[in-house]
Design a protein around this motif. Sequence first.
Motif, short mmCIF file in Angstrom:
data_model
loop_
_atom_site.label_atom_id
_atom_site.label_comp_id
_atom_site.label_asym_id
_atom_site.label_seq_id
_atom_site.Cartn_x
_atom_site.Cartn_y
_atom_site.Cartn_z
N LEU A 159 0.82 -1.22 0.00
CA LEU A 159 0.00 0.00 0.00
C LEU A 159 0.85 1.27 0.00
O LEU A 159 0.54 2.23 -0.69
CB LEU A 159 -0.94 -0.01 1.21
N ALA A 160 1.95 1.26 0.76
CA ALA A 160 2.80 2.46 0.81
C ALA A 160 3.42 2.76 -0.55
O ALA A 160 3.46 3.92 -0.98
CB ALA A 160 3.90 2.25 1.86
N GLU A 161 3.88 1.74 -1.24
CA GLU A 161 4.44 1.95 -2.58
C GLU A 161 3.37 2.40 -3.57
O GLU A 161 3.63 3.22 -4.45
CB GLU A 161 5.09 0.66 -3.08
N LEU A 162 2.17 1.88 -3.42
CA LEU A 162 1.08 2.25 -4.32
C LEU A 162 0.72 3.73 -4.18
O LEU A 162 0.39 4.40 -5.16
CB LEU A 162 -0.13 1.37 -4.04
N LEU A 163 0.78 4.26 -2.96
CA LEU A 163 0.41 5.65 -2.72
C LEU A 163 1.54 6.63 -3.01
O LEU A 163 1.27 7.79 -3.36
CB LEU A 163 -0.06 5.82 -1.27
N SER A 164 2.78 6.19 -2.88
CA SER A 164 3.91 7.11 -3.01
C SER A 164 4.65 7.00 -4.34
O SER A 164 5.30 7.96 -4.75
CB SER A 164 4.91 6.87 -1.87
N VAL A 188 2.34 2.07 -27.05
CA VAL A 188 1.74 2.66 -25.84
C VAL A 188 2.60 3.85 -25.44
O VAL A 188 3.77 3.69 -25.09
CB VAL A 188 1.66 1.61 -24.71
N GLU A 189 2.02 5.03 -25.50
CA GLU A 189 2.77 6.25 -25.25
C GLU A 189 2.81 6.65 -23.79
O GLU A 189 3.83 7.14 -23.30
CB GLU A 189 2.17 7.40 -26.06
N ARG A 190 1.73 6.42 -23.07
CA ARG A 190 1.67 6.89 -21.68
C ARG A 190 0.61 6.13 -20.91
O ARG A 190 -0.44 5.80 -21.45
CB ARG A 190 1.36 8.40 -21.65
N VAL A 191 0.92 5.87 -19.63
CA VAL A 191 -0.03 5.24 -18.71
C VAL A 191 -0.01 6.04 -17.42
O VAL A 191 1.06 6.35 -16.89
CB VAL A 191 0.34 3.76 -18.44
N GLU A 192 -1.19 6.38 -16.92
CA GLU A 192 -1.29 7.17 -15.70
C GLU A 192 -2.29 6.52 -14.75
O GLU A 192 -3.34 6.02 -15.18
CB GLU A 192 -1.74 8.60 -16.00
N ILE A 193 -1.95 6.53 -13.45
CA ILE A 193 -2.87 6.08 -12.40
C ILE A 193 -3.70 7.28 -11.97
O ILE A 193 -3.16 8.29 -11.51
CB ILE A 193 -2.09 5.49 -11.20
N LYS A 194 -5.02 7.20 -12.14
CA LYS A 194 -5.89 8.35 -11.86
C LYS A 194 -6.23 8.46 -10.37
O LYS A 194 -6.04 9.49 -9.75
CB LYS A 194 -7.17 8.24 -12.68
N ASP A 195 -6.73 7.38 -9.79
CA ASP A 195 -7.24 7.48 -8.42
C ASP A 195 -7.06 6.14 -7.72
O ASP A 195 -7.15 5.07 -8.35
CB ASP A 195 -8.71 7.86 -8.42
N VAL A 196 -6.77 6.22 -6.43
CA VAL A 196 -6.65 5.04 -5.57
C VAL A 196 -7.66 5.21 -4.44
O VAL A 196 -7.52 6.12 -3.62
CB VAL A 196 -5.22 4.87 -5.02
N LYS A 197 -8.67 4.37 -4.40
CA LYS A 197 -9.72 4.46 -3.39
C LYS A 197 -9.50 3.39 -2.32
O LYS A 197 -9.41 2.20 -2.63
CB LYS A 197 -11.10 4.27 -4.04
N LEU A 198 -9.42 3.86 -1.06
CA LEU A 198 -9.21 2.97 0.06
C LEU A 198 -10.53 2.70 0.77
O LEU A 198 -11.45 3.53 0.73
CB LEU A 198 -8.22 3.59 1.05
N GLN A 203 -9.30 4.15 5.86
CA GLN A 203 -9.11 5.60 5.88
C GLN A 203 -9.19 6.16 7.30
O GLN A 203 -8.36 7.00 7.69
CB GLN A 203 -10.15 6.28 4.99
N ARG A 204 -10.17 5.68 8.09
CA ARG A 204 -10.27 6.15 9.47
C ARG A 204 -9.05 5.71 10.30
O ARG A 204 -8.54 6.49 11.12
CB ARG A 204 -11.55 5.61 10.10
N ALA A 205 -8.59 4.48 10.07
CA ALA A 205 -7.43 4.00 10.82
C ALA A 205 -6.18 4.82 10.47
O ALA A 205 -5.40 5.19 11.35
CB ALA A 205 -7.20 2.52 10.53
N MET A 206 -6.01 5.12 9.17
CA MET A 206 -4.85 5.92 8.76
C MET A 206 -4.94 7.34 9.29
O MET A 206 -3.93 7.95 9.69
CB MET A 206 -4.75 5.93 7.24
N ALA A 207 -6.17 7.91 9.34
CA ALA A 207 -6.34 9.25 9.89
C ALA A 207 -6.02 9.28 11.39
O ALA A 207 -5.37 10.21 11.88
CB ALA A 207 -7.76 9.74 9.63
N ALA A 208 -6.48 8.25 12.13
CA ALA A 208 -6.19 8.19 13.56
C ALA A 208 -4.69 8.03 13.79
O ALA A 208 -4.11 8.64 14.72
CB ALA A 208 -6.95 7.02 14.20
N GLU A 209 -4.04 7.21 12.96
CA GLU A 209 -2.59 7.04 13.10
C GLU A 209 -1.85 8.34 12.83
O GLU A 209 -0.91 8.71 13.56
CB GLU A 209 -2.13 5.96 12.13
#
Length: 282
Positions: A159-164, A188-198, A203-209
């Motif tokens: 997850l950390a690599e996916l977000l960073s 294939v000229e370009r590939v982009e990751i648009k959004d990562v939904k948790l 999300q609450r656990a990460m916010a509390a941390e």
Amino acid sequence: MRDMVNQGKVQISTEQILEDKSSGSLGCCGWLLFGISLIFTVFLFPITIFMCVKIVKEYERAVIFRLGRIEDKKPKGPGIFFVLPCTDTFVKVDLRTVSFDIPPQEILTKDSVTVSVDGVVYFRVYCPISAVANVSNAHSSTRLLAQTTLRNVLGTKNLAELLSDREGISHNMQESLDEATDPWGIKVERVEIKDVKLPHQLQRAMAAEAEASREARAKVIAAEGEMNASRALKEASLVIAESPSGLQLRYLQTLTTIAAEKNSTIIFPLPIDMVSHFMQRK
């Protein structure tokens, strides 16, 4: 350099396919049909001109099939070209860059976290003959391959690599897709990751941390400030102890500060030396 080598390989393989296809003649029946079509076109010239003349735009190319075989090693266009009715068919190929969205994919990361990821892919056809002869539907095949490649690449990341490291993941996906679509004449000229939904719980656990980490850091900073303040007070007391008149000047400065605030009550500090002098008399 790698793209040039891959493109050269694709062109060589395409030329080999065309040579294999063109090595076999049309045969007696094929030449007979070709001759009949040619005679039919000549005799009915005013009518067949509308059937023979075709136009492709600047960004298009036409791959012509004559009795099921690719007529030439190069596609036709842009501009006007001629085909024979009944024996020739052609397929138009768009050379412009095409973009499409990868639908949100439910992916299980390396550290067993389920996330929903979507992206966008940009690609173009650089070899129309390969795009027609080597795959039934180049655009649809590329879309399906992009979905599976997204799952395969992100399944090896935590997850950390996916977000960073989105840029590195996009680069890996582009290389994988480009290598797989080279035989299809697609770049294939370009590939982009648009959004990562948790998930909401994550999300609450990460916010509390994150909140706990900030509170701990704030307490450490406050403790360091108290420690520095105590050291400064200690140094000030040593300086004042060396000069007794300095304490009196500090008293006067404190009175000046209190009077400037227009307070109705003024407190006069009493020197400790005077109190100790009266205590010694008793």
